[in-house]
Design an enzyme around this catalytic site. Sequence first.
Site, short mmCIF file in Angstrom:
data_model
loop_
_atom_site.label_atom_id
_atom_site.label_comp_id
_atom_site.label_asym_id
_atom_site.label_seq_id
_atom_site.Cartn_x
_atom_site.Cartn_y
_atom_site.Cartn_z
N LYS A 73 0.86 -1.19 0.00
CA LYS A 73 0.00 0.00 0.00
C LYS A 73 0.90 1.23 0.00
CE LYS A 73 -4.51 0.82 0.42
NZ LYS A 73 -5.60 0.01 -0.15
N GLY A 186 -25.54 1.99 0.73
CA GLY A 186 -24.58 2.68 -0.14
C GLY A 186 -24.93 2.49 -1.60
N GLY A 188 -22.88 3.79 -4.26
CA GLY A 188 -21.73 4.29 -5.02
C GLY A 188 -21.27 3.21 -5.97
N ASN A 189 -19.96 3.12 -6.18
CA ASN A 189 -19.42 2.14 -7.12
C ASN A 189 -19.88 0.71 -6.77
OD1 ASN A 189 -17.46 0.13 -8.10
ND2 ASN A 189 -16.42 1.88 -9.00
N VAL A 190 -19.65 0.30 -5.53
CA VAL A 190 -19.97 -1.08 -5.16
C VAL A 190 -21.48 -1.33 -5.13
CG1 VAL A 190 -19.64 -2.87 -3.41
CG2 VAL A 190 -17.82 -1.23 -3.83
N GLY A 191 -22.21 -0.42 -4.47
CA GLY A 191 -23.66 -0.60 -4.31
C GLY A 191 -24.42 -0.61 -5.63
P1 NAD Z 1 -18.29 5.30 -3.24
O1 NAD Z 1 -17.67 6.53 -2.70
O2 NAD Z 1 -18.40 5.12 -4.71
O3 NAD Z 1 -19.78 5.14 -2.65
C1 NAD Z 1 -20.07 5.21 -1.29
C2 NAD Z 1 -21.59 5.32 -1.12
O4 NAD Z 1 -21.89 5.27 0.26
C3 NAD Z 1 -22.18 6.63 -1.65
O5 NAD Z 1 -23.39 6.34 -2.30
C4 NAD Z 1 -22.47 7.43 -0.38
O6 NAD Z 1 -23.57 8.31 -0.52
C5 NAD Z 1 -22.84 6.30 0.55
N1 NAD Z 1 -22.77 6.62 1.97
C6 NAD Z 1 -21.91 7.41 2.65
N2 NAD Z 1 -22.22 7.42 3.96
C7 NAD Z 1 -23.30 6.62 4.10
C8 NAD Z 1 -24.09 6.21 5.20
N3 NAD Z 1 -23.84 6.64 6.43
N4 NAD Z 1 -25.14 5.37 4.99
C9 NAD Z 1 -25.41 4.91 3.75
N5 NAD Z 1 -24.69 5.25 2.66
C10 NAD Z 1 -23.65 6.09 2.85
O7 NAD Z 1 -17.49 4.10 -2.55
P2 NAD Z 1 -17.32 2.62 -3.09
O8 NAD Z 1 -16.15 2.56 -3.99
O9 NAD Z 1 -18.64 2.12 -3.54
O10 NAD Z 1 -16.87 1.87 -1.76
C11 NAD Z 1 -17.81 1.52 -0.76
C12 NAD Z 1 -17.14 0.59 0.24
O11 NAD Z 1 -16.63 -0.55 -0.44
C13 NAD Z 1 -15.95 1.17 0.98
O12 NAD Z 1 -15.91 0.55 2.27
C14 NAD Z 1 -14.75 0.70 0.17
O13 NAD Z 1 -13.57 0.64 0.94
C15 NAD Z 1 -15.24 -0.70 -0.18
N6 NAD Z 1 -14.57 -1.27 -1.36
C16 NAD Z 1 -14.63 -0.65 -2.58
C17 NAD Z 1 -14.02 -1.23 -3.67
C18 NAD Z 1 -14.10 -0.60 -5.05
O14 NAD Z 1 -13.59 -1.21 -6.01
N7 NAD Z 1 -14.74 0.53 -5.22
C19 NAD Z 1 -13.28 -2.43 -3.52
C20 NAD Z 1 -13.26 -3.05 -2.27
C21 NAD Z 1 -13.91 -2.45 -1.20
#
Ligand code: NAD
Length: 376
Positions: A73, A186, A188-191
């Site tokens: 990292k 959530g 975002g990307n994952v959701g």
């Molecule tokens: P992102 O920033 O694209 O999306 C995050 C989402 O969470 C947004 O929709 C935001 O509005 C929402 N959010 C924020 N606070 C909130 C709350 N209190 N209640 C409900 N929703 C809330 O992030 P992401 O990339 O989707 O990542 C989400 C999680 O997945 C993180 O823990 C990240 O570490 C993990 N993760 C992501 C990836 C990846 O490839 N993107 C890979 C492994 C793990």
Amino acid sequence: MVEFDGFGPEKILEVHDPKTGMHGFTVVDNTALGPAKGGIRMTPSVTINEVAKLARAMTWKCSLADLPLGGGKSGIVANDKRISRAKKMEIVSAFSRAIKPICPSQYVAAPDMNMAVEEMAEFAKANGAFNSCTGKPASMCMDAEKRKCGIPHEYGSTGYGVFHSALVAAEHIGLDMDGASIAIEGFGNVGTFTMAFLSGVKARVVAVSDSRGCIYNKDGLDYNRLYRTKKKTGSVINHRPGKVLKCGDLFTLPVDMIIPAAVPDSINKSNVNRIRAKIVVEGANIPATPEIEEKLHRRGILVVPDFVANSGGVISSYAEYTGDTTTNMFRLVRNKIRRNTKLVLENARKAGIKPRDAGMEMAVKRVGKAMKRRSY
Ligand code: NAD
């Protein structure tokens, strides 16, 4: 203080560029399985200690995903909200040049907090090696025939993996996904990607939240309409028909499955005893501490841990690193996630332990074995 043990860290490189003011570090935790893989985060408060812990988590994640990669990292100390875009790129470039002696030979970078696809393009250009980092733009190719190109995280590999992990977990307890009710924290990307893929199997996603609240409709939410609402209005709570709830209410709804995909510790002391789902698939990183997972386990709730369910991103990185196509990347994510989830859940059931403990046992064993095989 960084803690050293029998696995690492093997190397900590701290770099400083007086000309640009760039200051950063790379922690190579363990390379027994292959070059250390892990993202670069840019925050004003990032520390070597924080980066070392994340590097260790990557060691176990890559091992469990059965990839020939180790864990690493990086951190760059900067506040990207206070500097211009040009200055940010200058810093990324300076960091890339500074860690060139170990990148990509011992460490391969990727995006993390405040580092995305354009920053990866800049990083690769400054390093000079196409596979010095992953998460590059699809338009950035190594060869003129465009056979080896970037695979950005925006393709949704993590959500695709979470989706397959959810299918395997459902099969494991005999839950029919056709019509099963699911809540996703959530959007975002994952959701978003997890929900998009779930729509394809006719699972009923009944609740979705973002930072402004949660939208609930027991008959199910339509993915395309919800996505448009979020894009147009900035939040899922404006979707209709649906009942607007608080973010935290999502965890106590009467659903079959919960997929946390937002923030750490969303399942905690205050809601752990009110969770009614049969399965929790951890899309987010550390949505529950091991103690909280233990409580869920004792209540008979199946938890698929983060480092099993959300490793689609690092599997996609591996495909990009080896110059594979996007189609093959999705196939690799599907196969690896399905196999690993099944193995972890079956081993946990056989041993009567939590899936996280079973996963850790497997990950530690693989690294230990590779360390024994290693000739120095
Ligand atoms: P992102 O920033 O694209 O999306 C995050 C989402 O969470 C947004 O929709 C935001 O509005 C929402 N959010 C924020 N606070 C909130 C709350 N209190 N209640 C409900 N929703 C809330 O992030 P992401 O990339 O989707 O990542 C989400 C999680 O997945 C993180 O823990 C990240 O570490 C993990 N993760 C992501 C990836 C990846 O490839 N993107 C890979 C492994 C793990």
